[in-house]
Design an enzyme around this catalytic site. Structure first.
Site, PDB file in Angstrom:
ATOM      1  CD  GLU A   1     -21.035  -0.551 -30.286  1.00  0.00           C
ATOM      2  OE1 GLU A   1     -19.840  -0.864 -30.466  1.00  0.00           O
ATOM      3  OE2 GLU A   1     -21.952  -1.378 -30.306  1.00  0.00           O
TER       4      GLU A   1
ATOM      5  CG  ASP B   1     -11.050  -3.860 -29.537  1.00  0.00           C
ATOM      6  OD1 ASP B   1     -12.232  -4.117 -29.840  1.00  0.00           O
ATOM      7  OD2 ASP B   1     -10.726  -3.031 -28.670  1.00  0.00           O
TER       8      ASP B   1
ATOM      9  CE1 TYR C   1     -21.651  -6.888 -31.415  1.00  0.00           C
ATOM     10  CE2 TYR C   1     -21.599  -4.653 -30.555  1.00  0.00           C
ATOM     11  CZ  TYR C   1     -21.076  -5.634 -31.366  1.00  0.00           C
ATOM     12  OH  TYR C   1     -19.990  -5.358 -32.141  1.00  0.00           O
TER      13      TYR C   1
END
Length: 282
Positions: free
Chosen positions: A47, A58, A173
């Site tokens: 990734e 994040d 995911y």
């Protein structure tokens, strides 16, 4: 999907290791060297995060990495060009571009797919684009043989989970916890029934990300998932050695230190190390 994605991820027979690094952190040359090192450690895909000034998903470690990369002008176009350089130096892994919807739209979708195909990108992950709003993008990805990676979380309803799994590409995911990325010592107990629920309807490999930072955690996941995604734990090691990685005279030693740390503290022993290229970290 590309042949690389099918070979290394979708049809792989072992626990898949999918690392995340930030493009341009701390330099373009260091990013290429890190990618080659991760391949030699046994990674099954990579990734590649695109630095962004307002990253909703994040945590602080990856936010700091984005700031280091943005300071020298890293962007989506430059990051995809790095993939081409990685290929030139021997990277055979599928590369998944991790970017936010606003970055993608500002760049332009037609231009993105043209550059992605040209530079041998294999996948795309857009964490702030809900499934319901991603169908047009998914069609464009399929047209260009680029896998649009879908995310599911413990809060995803059974009905919505089934719809997402029915249209997933590459791998699924699974977010192990709510909130932003970052290292965590343990998983919340709810993650295990969540993964069992996903496996019942998933037609592709299930990989778990957000918070994985130790070999013990990876071992815990082996009965519940087919892959593990590691971002903050790797990016933190990069951040600790940012100055050495930015300097060509000390980069090789810094890369080897990171490789040793990951090998000793994160990766399960049965992850297969791949042969090293003669110019691996140069």
């Amino acid at each position: 999907m590309t042949v690389r994605m099918e070979k290394h991820v979708t049809n792989a027979k072992t626990m898949r290791f999918i690392p995340f690094i930030t493009a341009g952190d701390p330099t373009d040359e260091a990013t290429v060297a890190l990618a080659l090192m991760l391949q030699s450690l046994g990674a099954d895909a990579l990734e590649l995060g695109i630095p962004y000034s307002d990253p909703l998903a994040d945590g602080p470690v990856i936010q700091e990495a984005s700031q280091r990369a943005l300071r020298h002008g890293e962007n989506l176009n430059q990051a995809m060009r790095l993939v081409e350089e990685m290929r030139t130096q021997g990277l055979d892994l599928p590369v998944i571009i991790f970017t936010y919807a606003n970055v993608l739209l500002q760049f332009g979708l037609d231009r993105f797919f043209e550059e992605a195909v040209s530079h041998e990108v294999d996948g795309l992950l857009v964490p702030d684009l809900p499934y319901e709003e991603s169908r047009s993008l998914a069609d464009q990805c399929a047209e260009h043989k680029i896998s649009l990676i879908s995310l599911v979380a413990p809060t995803t309803s059974d009905e919505r989970l089934k719809r997402i799994c029915d249209h997933a590409q590459g791998f699924l995911y699974c977010v192990s916890s709510l909130g932003v990325t970052g290292m965590r010592k343990t998983f919340h107990p709810d993650v295990y029934p969540f993964l069992e629920r996903v496996k019942q309807v998933a037609q592709l490999p299930v990989a778990v990300g957000f918070g994985i930072s130790s070999r013990d955690q990876v071992a815990e996941l082996e009965h519940y998932a087919y892959g593990f995604i590691v971002g903050s734990a790797i990016v933190a090691e990069v951040g600790r050695r940012a100055e050495q990685l930015a300097d060509s005279s000390t980069r090789t030693a810094a890369i080897r230190e990171i490789k040793l740390t990951l090998d000793q503290h994160l990766l399960p022993e049965r992850v297969n190390h791949k042969p090293l290229a003669s110019n691996e970290y140069e």
